[in-house]
Design a protein around this motif. Structure first.
Motif, mmCIF file in Angstrom:
data_model
loop_
_atom_site.group_PDB
_atom_site.id
_atom_site.type_symbol
_atom_site.label_atom_id
_atom_site.label_comp_id
_atom_site.label_asym_id
_atom_site.label_seq_id
_atom_site.Cartn_x
_atom_site.Cartn_y
_atom_site.Cartn_z
ATOM 1 N N UNK A 288 61.248 -44.698 140.341
ATOM 2 C CA UNK A 288 60.052 -45.683 142.265
ATOM 3 C C UNK A 288 59.505 -46.368 141.055
ATOM 4 N N UNK A 289 58.674 -45.257 139.979
ATOM 5 C CA UNK A 289 58.167 -46.324 138.712
ATOM 6 C C UNK A 289 57.871 -46.658 137.597
ATOM 7 N N UNK A 290 59.375 -46.775 137.778
ATOM 8 C CA UNK A 290 59.805 -47.433 136.853
ATOM 9 C C UNK A 290 60.387 -49.078 136.700
ATOM 10 N N UNK A 291 60.323 -48.524 138.016
ATOM 11 C CA UNK A 291 61.650 -50.100 138.824
ATOM 12 C C UNK A 291 60.250 -50.673 139.159
ATOM 13 N N UNK A 324 46.836 -51.851 127.140
ATOM 14 C CA UNK A 324 45.970 -50.804 126.594
ATOM 15 C C UNK A 324 45.501 -49.126 127.147
ATOM 16 N N UNK A 325 45.062 -49.609 128.262
ATOM 17 C CA UNK A 325 44.716 -48.585 129.453
ATOM 18 C C UNK A 325 45.670 -47.537 129.306
ATOM 19 N N UNK A 326 46.901 -48.230 129.438
ATOM 20 C CA UNK A 326 47.670 -47.273 129.758
ATOM 21 C C UNK A 326 48.086 -46.753 128.828
ATOM 22 N N UNK A 327 48.450 -46.539 128.055
ATOM 23 C CA UNK A 327 48.508 -46.171 126.414
ATOM 24 C C UNK A 327 47.445 -44.605 126.729
ATOM 25 N N UNK A 328 46.099 -45.558 126.352
ATOM 26 C CA UNK A 328 45.032 -44.204 126.676
ATOM 27 C C UNK A 328 45.338 -42.777 127.638
ATOM 28 N N UNK A 329 45.555 -43.524 129.237
ATOM 29 C CA UNK A 329 45.774 -42.532 130.332
ATOM 30 C C UNK A 329 46.541 -42.102 129.910
ATOM 31 N N UNK A 332 45.743 -38.869 128.681
ATOM 32 C CA UNK A 332 44.341 -37.587 129.516
ATOM 33 C C UNK A 332 45.528 -37.405 130.804
ATOM 34 N N UNK A 333 46.158 -38.086 131.405
ATOM 35 C CA UNK A 333 46.696 -38.062 132.594
ATOM 36 C C UNK A 333 47.947 -36.446 131.938
ATOM 37 N N UNK A 380 48.792 -50.388 135.765
ATOM 38 C CA UNK A 380 49.024 -49.772 134.992
ATOM 39 C C UNK A 380 48.576 -48.384 135.424
ATOM 40 N N UNK A 381 47.492 -48.174 134.999
ATOM 41 C CA UNK A 381 46.892 -46.645 135.835
ATOM 42 C C UNK A 381 47.266 -46.058 136.416
ATOM 43 N N UNK A 382 47.667 -46.386 137.607
ATOM 44 C CA UNK A 382 48.675 -46.085 138.608
ATOM 45 C C UNK A 382 49.952 -45.179 138.101
ATOM 46 N N UNK A 383 50.500 -46.407 137.524
ATOM 47 C CA UNK A 383 51.852 -46.211 136.840
ATOM 48 C C UNK A 383 51.286 -44.809 135.704
ATOM 49 N N UNK A 384 50.249 -45.068 134.871
ATOM 50 C CA UNK A 384 50.085 -43.522 134.017
ATOM 51 C C UNK A 384 49.762 -42.676 135.065
ATOM 52 N N UNK A 385 49.706 -42.185 136.146
ATOM 53 C CA UNK A 385 49.405 -41.420 136.989
ATOM 54 C C UNK A 385 50.389 -40.380 137.597
ATOM 55 N N UNK A 386 51.253 -41.395 137.290
ATOM 56 C CA UNK A 386 52.552 -41.528 138.220
ATOM 57 C C UNK A 386 54.365 -41.028 137.456
ATOM 58 N N UNK A 387 54.349 -41.354 136.517
ATOM 59 C CA UNK A 387 54.807 -41.129 135.616
ATOM 60 C C UNK A 387 55.696 -39.903 134.782
ATOM 61 N N UNK A 388 54.369 -39.424 133.843
ATOM 62 C CA UNK A 388 54.601 -38.533 133.220
ATOM 63 C C UNK A 388 54.571 -37.192 133.279
ATOM 64 N N UNK A 389 53.867 -36.980 134.461
ATOM 65 C CA UNK A 389 53.631 -36.331 135.129
ATOM 66 C C UNK A 389 54.080 -35.678 135.924
ATOM 67 N N UNK A 390 55.010 -36.480 136.651
ATOM 68 C CA UNK A 390 56.335 -36.249 137.677
ATOM 69 C C UNK A 390 57.703 -35.794 136.348
#
Length: 489
Positions: A288-291, A324-329, A332-333, A380-390
């Protein structure tokens, strides 16, 4: 990283072995960086390529969808490759394919050769991405994997973050060919560095190759993505015979593929991994996040260039802060996940995504660039909170015997979801924009064309809201996993 290196051991019933984690991951991340850069580098150039090659938006979109579709077809086979060839062999083959495709893309004078080059590039990336995630599973313990995946996310996200800006600058000053010419030296360095430092970490067992499974997989993923991509072309839309027949073939082939894998003693892709509930949940969240992300990464450059009237470089600058914010997050995530798990991080991320998509569904030609930058950044912040943790949580639940298959499944889902996201986005945009333009009083008026395109883009984001809300509801059932087969929350 030194602590990870000291603790890393092979976790597959083989003698304890220490790995040189930093050199191994450096080689893999460099190759993955260019793979992700090439995956999205042409998004910013699609509007220019439409005019340069005299092609439709749906045809130009195949430069992205075709790349992702190739990954979706080949990545399922990567689980088999990981059991047939050594790490060094797979790494070398991946880089050689990537280099060949990049050279052809840099020299391509037209759409046809560029399309071929994109397919060859994708074949190289189809080997490196599963190898990267499988390597983390083998050499890094479960309680540290969130940080490792965060590092992967940092590197892989930096590429699409700087890609639009860098690609836009090259297009404005030189030509699209230079996008790929810039990648070549990095690929060559990665190949030489990997030949020097790469260690073999995979177990070569050489299971039987089932050609029928490969055929079914190709027809399944290929048929579905081709159908969705074709929906934006022609007068029939999603009801056209081409779309309906391709979709039916794809769905039927995937059903047969799944049945065959579950009945085989040595499946090409062991779908028994889905018996682990959090692996299944993580895979769905990733899809879902990638779509959503790929749809947004295609729609926003098109909006900035064709609605706001920016050039490619300026559009890249607008999208740079969010990347850039997505990369930084990402790292952190990863650390947050290692400490707290996915239970609160993922639902919060999906709430952010849903709100941003709702706001994006109302954008117009008069919206300020500051408004677009803020919306893209929070998306991008929201996606970073979903992608790698999942992804990390799902893979943590698998036993070592399913590592190659789990990595292949998640990478397959990631690439196919990206292809579906871009295909559906373009299809919805084209259908809505064409219908709106036909209903306008003056179809030749450029202002009406802009309004129609804006309406199509708005509709894409509106549909994406339903995807993110579905993800939010499902995420409420996520539990933390630290040991294979066990939920720890």
């Amino acid at each position: 990283m030194e602590r990870l290196q000291a603790n890393a051991t092979e976790n597959q019933n083989t003698p304890v072995q220490k790995y040189k984690i930093i050199p191994i991951m450096t080689a893999l991340l460099l190759a993955g960086f260019i793979g992700m850069f090439n995956e999205t580098a042409l998004n910013i150039a699609l509007s220019d390529l439409i005019h340069l090659f005299h092609i439709s938006a749906a045809t130009a979109q195949w430069l992205t969808t075709g790349y992702l579709l190739t990954l979706g077809i080949l990545v399922p086979v990567s689980g088999l490759f990981l059991q047939w060839y050594t790490t060094r062999q797979l790494f070398t083959a991946s880089l050689l394919l990537s280099i060949l495709g990049t050279v052809l893309a840099a020299l391509a004078p037209g759409f046809e050769l560029l399309m071929i080059a994109r397919v060859i590039q994708a074949a190289g990336v189809a080997l490196i991405l599963p190898l990267m995630f499988h390597t983390v599973l083998v050499i890094i313990p479960p309680e540290k994997r969130g940080g490792a995946y965060g590092l992967i996310g940092l590197v892989l996200v930096v590429a699409p973050a700087i890609g639009p800006t860098l690609s836009g600058l090259l297009i404005e000053q030189l030509s699209y060919n230079w996008i790929f010419g810039l990648s070549l030296p990095i690929l060559l360095f990665s190949l030489l560095f990997g030949i020097r430092h790469m260690q073999n970490i995979t177990n070569v067992t050489k299971p039987k190759i089932d050609l029928f499974s490969i055929l079914l997989s190709t027809l399944g993923f290929g048929g579905i993505v081709f159908a969705l991509s074709s929906a934006g072309e022609g007068e029939g839309g999603i009801a056209s015979p081409t779309v309906v027949i391709s979709l039916l073939i794809g769905v039927l082939a995937l059903i047969l593929f799944s049945i065959r894998q579950l009945r085989m003693e040595q499946p090409m892709l062991d779908l028994r991994a889905f018996k682990q509930s959090m692996f299944t949940m993580g895979t769905v969240m990733l899809m879902l996040a990638v779509m959503v992300m790929m749809a947004a990464m295609l729609m926003l450059p098109m909006y900035l260039i064709r609605v706001q009237g920016l050039n490619a470089f300026s559009a890249g600058i607008v999208l740079l802060p969010g990347g850039i914010i997505n990369a930084i997050m990402q790292p952190i995530m990863g650390k947050v996940f290692d400490k707290y798990g996915p239970r609160w991080v993922v639902p919060a991320g999906l709430m952010v995504i849903s709100v941003v998509l709702w706001l994006l569904s109302g954008i117009t030609a008069t919206d300020s660039l500051t408004h677009i930058i803020l919306l893209h950044t929070f998306l991008m912040i929201g996606i970073s909170m979903v992608w790698m943790p999942s992804q990390a949580n799902g893979l943590n639940q698998l036993p070592p015997s399913l590592y190659p298959h789990g990595s292949a499944i998640m990478n397959t889902v990631q690439q196919v979801a990206g292809a579906i996201g871009t295909a559906v986005a373009v299809s919805i945009m084209s259908i809505v924009a064409n219908k709106s333009l036909l209903q306008s009083a003056d179809q030749a008026n450029s202002a009406n064309a802009v309004l129609s395109l804006t309406e199509g883009i708005q509709q894409v984001f509106l549909v994406a809201i339903f995807v993110s809300v579905l993800g939010f509801v499902l995420s409420l059932f996520m539990k933390r996993v630290l040991m294979p087969g066990r939920n720890d929350d």
